[in-house]
Write a protein that holds these residues in place. Structure first.
Motif, PDB file in Angstrom:
ATOM      1  N   UNK A 141     -28.282  75.305 -81.592  1.00  0.00           N
ATOM      2  CA  UNK A 141     -27.930  74.901 -82.944  1.00  0.00           C
ATOM      3  C   UNK A 141     -26.930  75.891 -83.534  1.00  0.00           C
ATOM      4  N   UNK A 142     -26.399  75.562 -84.687  1.00  0.00           N
ATOM      5  CA  UNK A 142     -25.439  76.432 -85.365  1.00  0.00           C
ATOM      6  C   UNK A 142     -25.994  76.801 -86.737  1.00  0.00           C
ATOM      7  N   UNK A 143     -25.695  78.010 -87.173  1.00  0.00           N
ATOM      8  CA  UNK A 143     -26.194  78.461 -88.466  1.00  0.00           C
ATOM      9  C   UNK A 143     -25.506  77.686 -89.588  1.00  0.00           C
ATOM     10  N   UNK A 144     -26.279  77.418 -90.629  1.00  0.00           N
ATOM     11  CA  UNK A 144     -25.770  76.635 -91.741  1.00  0.00           C
ATOM     12  C   UNK A 144     -24.568  77.320 -92.389  1.00  0.00           C
ATOM     13  N   UNK A 145     -23.499  76.555 -92.570  1.00  0.00           N
ATOM     14  CA  UNK A 145     -22.295  77.075 -93.211  1.00  0.00           C
ATOM     15  C   UNK A 145     -21.321  77.741 -92.273  1.00  0.00           C
ATOM     16  N   UNK A 146     -21.681  77.881 -90.998  1.00  0.00           N
ATOM     17  CA  UNK A 146     -20.770  78.515 -90.037  1.00  0.00           C
ATOM     18  C   UNK A 146     -21.051  77.976 -88.645  1.00  0.00           C
ATOM     19  N   UNK A 147     -20.312  76.944 -88.265  1.00  0.00           N
ATOM     20  CA  UNK A 147     -20.548  76.308 -86.965  1.00  0.00           C
ATOM     21  C   UNK A 147     -20.185  77.214 -85.796  1.00  0.00           C
ATOM     22  N   UNK A 148     -19.428  78.276 -86.069  1.00  0.00           N
ATOM     23  CA  UNK A 148     -19.064  79.192 -84.995  1.00  0.00           C
ATOM     24  C   UNK A 148     -20.216  80.126 -84.633  1.00  0.00           C
ATOM     25  N   UNK A 149     -21.197  80.260 -85.522  1.00  0.00           N
ATOM     26  CA  UNK A 149     -22.348  81.126 -85.250  1.00  0.00           C
ATOM     27  C   UNK A 149     -23.434  80.275 -84.607  1.00  0.00           C
TER      28      UNK A 149
END
Length: 247
Positions: A141-149
């Motif tokens: 999954x990706x962290x909310x607000x930052x799909x690169x994380x």
């Protein structure tokens, strides 16, 4: 959409039946009854010379088929032979004419303590690729607000590395403490990965998150003073300060 992780084939008794026919070995299991039972059976008596002349090599197939008939079917066959003198039966697509001269039946009671049966086989197909894909599908999954994380939330029980060890920088003063943490984790049978690169600590956290490493231990200047480190949990990013011995 669903993810196919396993294929399950209900083979019934087909495979063991085929193996039995080829190997001539009865691949049966036995079930013992809690108490003996009295059952009615139609016990056949075969005139093998007559069967042999009529069916040649297939005589054994006919004998086996009739011997394995359920009680009701064997009783009906006996009645038909008595009434008509002959009966056509079908075995594996072939027709055989059975006459009274070939077989007689005795209707009797029999005391049995158990029964043999041919087990049914369930054939599961676990593909390693399917299982791995399912794990990645549910854990990535990706962290909310930052799909690169991006994060791979592997359970600690299956994560290849349980902990990453991160010195705050490439400062030589951290080296003995990093080595100590790695040694103590290894002695405790906890797999770990030390990242001593000069990359910023935040980027190294992110890199460990993508690798699915559940925990990170950071060695910093405070470690040098009081022998404590920062312990970080991957999914929540929560951090606590603990002594090296407790980490």
């Amino acid at each position: 959409p669903g993810i196919e992780c396993i294929g399950i084939a209900d083979r019934s008794c087909y495979d063991l039946t085929c193996h039995t026919e080829v190997s001539k070995v009865d691949l049966v299991a036995r079930r013992e009854f809690a108490e003996p039972k009295v059952v009615r059976v139609m016990e056949p008596a075969f005139v093998k010379p007559v069967l042999g002349r009529a069916f040649k090599k297939q005589a054994d197939d006919v004998i086996k088929h009739i011997t394995n008939l359920p009680y009701e079917h064997a009783r009906d066959l006996d009645a038909a032979l008595t009434a008509n003198g002959s009966v056509d039966i079908n075995i594996n697509g072939a027709s055989f004419k059975i006459t009274r001269e070939m077989v007689t039946f005795a209707d009797k009671e029999k005391r049995i303590s158990g029964e043999n049966y041919l087990p049914h086989v369930i054939e599961p197909s676990f593909g390693v690729g399917r299982i791995l894909y399912a794990i990645l599908e549910h854990a990535f999954w990706a962290r909310e607000g930052d799909e690169q994380r991006q994060v791979l939330s592997l359970s600690p029980s299956i994560a290849p590395y349980k902990c990453s060890v991160l010195p705050l920088s490439a400062n030589e003063v951290f080296e003995p403490f990093t080595a100590r943490v790695v040694r103590e984790l290894t002695d405790a049978n906890l797999s770990c990965k030390a990242d001593e690169s000069s990359t910023q600590i935040g980027r190294r956290y992110a890199r460990a998150d993508e690798l699915g490493i559940p925990y990170a231990i950071t060695v910093d200047f405070r470690t040098v003073d009081d022998q404590t480190v920062t312990l970080r949990e991957r999914d929540s990013c929560k951090q606590v300060r603990v002594s090296i011995a407790d980490a």
